[in-house]
Design an enzyme around this catalytic site. Structure first.
Site, PDB file in Angstrom:
ATOM      1  N   ASP A  77      53.377  13.035  55.482  1.00  0.00           N
ATOM      2  CA  ASP A  77      54.527  13.572  56.220  1.00  0.00           C
ATOM      3  C   ASP A  77      55.594  14.088  55.245  1.00  0.00           C
ATOM      4  OD1 ASP A  77      56.252  13.735  58.762  1.00  0.00           O
ATOM      5  OD2 ASP A  77      57.454  12.465  57.461  1.00  0.00           O
ATOM      6  N   LYS A 130      57.047  18.064  54.603  1.00  0.00           N
ATOM      7  CA  LYS A 130      58.461  18.465  54.546  1.00  0.00           C
ATOM      8  C   LYS A 130      58.801  19.088  53.194  1.00  0.00           C
ATOM      9  CE  LYS A 130      59.632  14.720  57.741  1.00  0.00           C
ATOM     10  NZ  LYS A 130      59.920  13.285  57.792  1.00  0.00           N
ATOM     11  N   ALA A 174      56.578  20.247  80.176  1.00  0.00           N
ATOM     12  CA  ALA A 174      55.144  19.926  80.262  1.00  0.00           C
ATOM     13  C   ALA A 174      54.892  18.653  79.469  1.00  0.00           C
ATOM     14  CB  ALA A 174      54.311  21.064  79.687  1.00  0.00           C
ATOM     15  N   LYS A 224      56.523  19.512  61.490  1.00  0.00           N
ATOM     16  CA  LYS A 224      56.361  19.864  60.056  1.00  0.00           C
ATOM     17  C   LYS A 224      54.895  19.985  59.671  1.00  0.00           C
ATOM     18  CE  LYS A 224      57.135  15.373  60.746  1.00  0.00           C
ATOM     19  NZ  LYS A 224      58.120  14.561  61.405  1.00  0.00           N
ATOM     20  N   VAL A 260      61.242  12.562  70.759  1.00  0.00           N
ATOM     21  CA  VAL A 260      62.208  13.634  70.447  1.00  0.00           C
ATOM     22  C   VAL A 260      62.508  14.472  71.688  1.00  0.00           C
ATOM     23  CG1 VAL A 260      62.694  15.599  68.943  1.00  0.00           C
ATOM     24  CG2 VAL A 260      61.351  13.692  68.067  1.00  0.00           C
ATOM     25  N   GLY A 295      64.114   9.552  64.634  1.00  0.00           N
ATOM     26  CA  GLY A 295      64.685   8.937  65.829  1.00  0.00           C
ATOM     27  C   GLY A 295      65.017   9.994  66.871  1.00  0.00           C
ATOM     28  N   ALA A 298      77.556  28.001  72.228  1.00  0.00           N
ATOM     29  CA  ALA A 298      76.476  29.000  72.303  1.00  0.00           C
ATOM     30  C   ALA A 298      76.926  30.281  73.001  1.00  0.00           C
ATOM     31  CB  ALA A 298      75.278  28.408  73.034  1.00  0.00           C
ATOM     32  N   GLU A 338      64.662  23.395  62.239  1.00  0.00           N
ATOM     33  CA  GLU A 338      65.584  22.499  61.531  1.00  0.00           C
ATOM     34  C   GLU A 338      65.123  21.040  61.600  1.00  0.00           C
ATOM     35  OE1 GLU A 338      68.752  23.355  59.749  1.00  0.00           O
ATOM     36  OE2 GLU A 338      67.863  21.476  59.090  1.00  0.00           O
TER      37      GLU A 338
HETATM   38  P1  NDP Z   1      55.748  11.562  70.797  1.00  0.00           P
HETATM   39  O1  NDP Z   1      54.332  11.163  70.611  1.00  0.00           O
HETATM   40  O2  NDP Z   1      56.750  10.527  71.121  1.00  0.00           O
HETATM   41  O3  NDP Z   1      55.830  12.701  71.922  1.00  0.00           O
HETATM   42  C1  NDP Z   1      54.873  13.687  72.121  1.00  0.00           C
HETATM   43  C2  NDP Z   1      54.769  13.948  73.603  1.00  0.00           C
HETATM   44  O4  NDP Z   1      53.896  15.043  73.838  1.00  0.00           O
HETATM   45  C3  NDP Z   1      54.184  12.747  74.366  1.00  0.00           C
HETATM   46  O5  NDP Z   1      54.941  12.493  75.524  1.00  0.00           O
HETATM   47  C4  NDP Z   1      52.774  13.226  74.713  1.00  0.00           C
HETATM   48  O6  NDP Z   1      52.276  12.669  75.900  1.00  0.00           O
HETATM   49  C5  NDP Z   1      53.014  14.708  74.891  1.00  0.00           C
HETATM   50  N1  NDP Z   1      51.797  15.480  74.788  1.00  0.00           N
HETATM   51  C6  NDP Z   1      50.695  15.267  74.013  1.00  0.00           C
HETATM   52  N2  NDP Z   1      49.787  16.235  74.205  1.00  0.00           N
HETATM   53  C7  NDP Z   1      50.303  17.065  75.112  1.00  0.00           C
HETATM   54  C8  NDP Z   1      49.836  18.254  75.753  1.00  0.00           C
HETATM   55  N3  NDP Z   1      48.630  18.763  75.483  1.00  0.00           N
HETATM   56  N4  NDP Z   1      50.621  18.849  76.666  1.00  0.00           N
HETATM   57  C9  NDP Z   1      51.839  18.350  76.966  1.00  0.00           C
HETATM   58  N5  NDP Z   1      52.330  17.225  76.403  1.00  0.00           N
HETATM   59  C10 NDP Z   1      51.580  16.600  75.489  1.00  0.00           C
HETATM   60  O7  NDP Z   1      56.164  12.354  69.480  1.00  0.00           O
HETATM   61  P2  NDP Z   1      57.616  12.526  68.856  1.00  0.00           P
HETATM   62  O8  NDP Z   1      58.569  12.900  69.911  1.00  0.00           O
HETATM   63  O9  NDP Z   1      57.919  11.395  67.973  1.00  0.00           O
HETATM   64  O10 NDP Z   1      57.352  13.773  67.889  1.00  0.00           O
HETATM   65  C11 NDP Z   1      57.266  15.088  68.365  1.00  0.00           C
HETATM   66  C12 NDP Z   1      57.284  16.040  67.182  1.00  0.00           C
HETATM   67  O11 NDP Z   1      58.508  15.879  66.483  1.00  0.00           O
HETATM   68  C13 NDP Z   1      56.176  15.784  66.146  1.00  0.00           C
HETATM   69  O12 NDP Z   1      55.798  17.016  65.605  1.00  0.00           O
HETATM   70  C14 NDP Z   1      56.869  14.942  65.102  1.00  0.00           C
HETATM   71  O13 NDP Z   1      56.297  15.052  63.836  1.00  0.00           O
HETATM   72  C15 NDP Z   1      58.241  15.570  65.119  1.00  0.00           C
HETATM   73  N6  NDP Z   1      59.326  14.741  64.649  1.00  0.00           N
HETATM   74  C16 NDP Z   1      59.467  13.455  65.124  1.00  0.00           C
HETATM   75  C17 NDP Z   1      60.538  12.696  64.709  1.00  0.00           C
HETATM   76  C18 NDP Z   1      60.754  11.323  65.211  1.00  0.00           C
HETATM   77  O14 NDP Z   1      61.710  10.686  64.789  1.00  0.00           O
HETATM   78  N7  NDP Z   1      59.950  10.820  66.126  1.00  0.00           N
HETATM   79  C19 NDP Z   1      61.512  13.230  63.770  1.00  0.00           C
HETATM   80  C20 NDP Z   1      61.266  14.579  63.333  1.00  0.00           C
HETATM   81  C21 NDP Z   1      60.217  15.293  63.772  1.00  0.00           C
HETATM   82  P3  NDP Z   1      51.416  11.302  75.800  1.00  0.00           P
HETATM   83  O15 NDP Z   1      52.347  10.278  75.252  1.00  0.00           O
HETATM   84  O16 NDP Z   1      50.992  11.068  77.191  1.00  0.00           O
HETATM   85  O17 NDP Z   1      50.288  11.611  74.863  1.00  0.00           O
HETATM   86  N1  HSE Z   2      57.742   9.847  60.745  1.00  0.00           N
HETATM   87  C1  HSE Z   2      58.839  10.596  60.245  1.00  0.00           C
HETATM   88  C2  HSE Z   2      59.674   9.715  59.344  1.00  0.00           C
HETATM   89  C3  HSE Z   2      59.670  11.118  61.393  1.00  0.00           C
HETATM   90  O1  HSE Z   2      59.458   8.502  59.312  1.00  0.00           O
HETATM   91  O2  HSE Z   2      60.522  10.235  58.637  1.00  0.00           O
HETATM   92  C4  HSE Z   2      60.673  12.122  60.959  1.00  0.00           C
HETATM   93  O3  HSE Z   2      60.090  13.297  60.537  1.00  0.00           O
END
Ligand code: NDP
Ligand code: HSE
Length: 436
Positions: A201, A205, A43, A105, A14, A302, A33, A129
């Site tokens: 999950d 939500k 980070a 969430k 994301v 996604g 905006a 959101e």
């Molecule tokens: P990812 O695992 O793809 O991304 C998380 C990132 O955070 C990774 O790059 C990870 O690095 C990094 N990270 C982990 N720990 C730390 C830390 N201590 N400091 C800095 N960076 C860190 O997750 P997503 O992008 O899929 O999801 C992110 C959030 O969004 C979650 O809360 C998820 O539930 C939510 N979400 C995701 C959706 C989706 O479609 N994927 C949809 C809706 C919500 P590393 O990989 O090296 O561990």
């Molecule tokens: N893992 C979640 C899903 C990502 O499959 O819907 C979106 O929140």
């Protein structure tokens, strides 16, 4: 006007989507905006990958604490996930007077009360959101668009991974494990896919939507959670024959006794639009007293669909930075002092219809015994299907659909049915919602 400065925590699926969309559409977003939105620092534990994604255009650090404490940062986006370090960082960002955007969430459903209290204290915004149904602006709809309504219920397909699995298994006959791997490859599944397939999950939500719909605290610990791991292909097939689709639904309803908050596989009549939501798509149906039913559909997971929601929050915050905090939209739609402690009902007290599948001996009187048990428990039968036994078999399946009744009636009826010597094994129970 100078751009608003953003610090991004986590540039995974994301985070990378947010970075890309913000860059691609920066001019359009600035026009909306009223000023530019600039990611000034990122980070991530994997700094090499972060540098590759950002193309050397922003500062990249591995220690997220440097972001939440940097004085020039106005908004912190938390896209790390989980309730450990993410919670610490969000609380620190708030304590440092930063507005927060999160897609997390899990964090909000479990620690929302603490986070919103701290943010209220500091007069900062917490926007989320993307935390429910990815790109669908359901939080905006519930919190603002439907604000005139007494909301009666909300029901949604709010986990893309499980909807994708159920659709692919049904349409392509693929097995569970293969489809789950594909959902992980496509970036839909959570870091720990158990959260998806066990319904956790979706329950996170549903918990958030319930709080916003009814003006109650977020109470994930009171949600009933059942995933799709015990669902049999046989039941998906029988449901289809009876005119229903099985979906993992997140449901929250207001009743005179309290609030229902539950996630479980659910039969829905095939004629409902929501029953035809396939693949990783999400849909949320909201019933309000004034507006009637409204349906929100789109990509629930996604990189870019979720980024769409994250950036919408960034724009909202950017527009409102100068506003008096009391004039901003409350976190949970209702003013903080107007949140009520309406009880979440235990599962035994909920009311719904049921699909029951029994494996029975193909003998005279078996059905009469079963229907008597149901009648004694005040359960009325809506439809019934009995399969002819397969060649050489002495047992067969009976499928019953009931009218609405309380869960505790069904619990006692199932126990009585299972004790019949002519019934083999456990009764399969799947809840059924007409969503009319
Ligand atoms: P990812 O695992 O793809 O991304 C998380 C990132 O955070 C990774 O790059 C990870 O690095 C990094 N990270 C982990 N720990 C730390 C830390 N201590 N400091 C800095 N960076 C860190 O997750 P997503 O992008 O899929 O999801 C992110 C959030 O969004 C979650 O809360 C998820 O539930 C939510 N979400 C995701 C959706 C989706 O479609 N994927 C949809 C809706 C919500 P590393 O990989 O090296 O561990
Ligand atoms: N893992 C979640 C899903 C990502 O499959 O819907 C979106 O929140």
């Amino acid at each position: 006007m100078k751009p608003i400065k953003v610090g991004l925590l986590g540039i995974g699926t994301v985070g990378a989507g947010t970075f890309a969309v913000l860059k691609r559409n920066q001019e359009e977003i600035r026009r909306r905006a009223g000023r530019g939105i600039e990611i000034a620092i990122v980070a991530d534990l994997n700094t090499d990958r972060a540098k590759e994604i950002t193309g050397g255009t922003v500062e990249v650090v591995s220690d997220a604490n440097l972001v939440v404490s940097r004085p020039d940062i106005d908004i912190v986006i938390e896209l790390i996930g989980g309730y450990g370090i993410a919670r610490e960082l969000v609380m620190k960002a708030i304590a440092n007077g930063k507005h927060v955007v999160t897609a997390n969430k899990a964090l909000l459903a479990t620690h929302g009360t603490e986070i919103f209290l701290a943010a209220q204290d500091k007069g900062v915004m917490v926007a989320f959101e993307a935390a429910v149904a990815g790109g669908i602006p359901i939080i905006k709809a519930l919190r603002e668009g439907l604000t005139a309504n007494h909301i009666q219920w909300v029901a949604g397909i709010i986990n893309g991974t499980t909807n994708f699995i159920l659709s692919e298994m049904r349409d392509k006959g693929l097995d569970f494990a293969t489809v789950l791997k594909e959902a992980q490859r496509l970036g839909y599944a959570e870091a720990d896919p158990t959260f998806d397939i066990e319904g956790i999950d979706a329950a996170h939500k549903a918990t958030i939507m319930s709080a916003i719909a009814f003006g109650t605290p977020v109470q994930f610990d009171k949600a009933y959670v059942e995933g799709i791991t015990n669902l049999h292909a046989t039941d998906i097939r029988y449901a289809e024959q009876l005119g229903y689709r099985i979906k993992l639904l997140g449901i929250t309803k207001r009743t005179s006794q309290g609030i229902e908050l539950r996630v479980h596989p659910t039969l829905i009549p095939m004629s409902r639009l929501i029953a035809n939501v396939e693949g990783a798509m999400n849909a949320v149906l909201v019933q309000g007293d004034a507006v009637g039913p409204t349906l929100y559909y789109g990509k629930g997971a996604g990189a870019e669909p979720t980024a769409s929601a994250v950036i919408a929050d960034l724009v909202d915050i950017t527009r409102l930075t100068g506003a008096d905090h009391t004039h901003r939209v409350p976190y949970l739609a209702f003013q903080p002092g107007a949140i009520t402690d309406t009880p979440i009902l235990p599962m035994s007290e909920i009311t719904t219809s049921y699909y029951l599948r029994l494996r029975v001996a193909d003998k005279l009187g078996v059905l009469a015994n079963v229907t008597k048990i149901l009648a004694d428990a005040s359960i009325s039968i809506d439809a019934m299907m009995q399969k002819e036994p397969d060649e050489g078999e002495t047992q067969t399946d009976i499928i019953l659909l009931t009218h609405q009744t309380q869960e505790k009636n069904v619990d006692s009826a199932i126990a009585a049915i299972e004790s019949l010597s002519t019934v083999d094994g456990k009764v399969t129970r799947i809840r059924l919602e007409h969503l009319a």
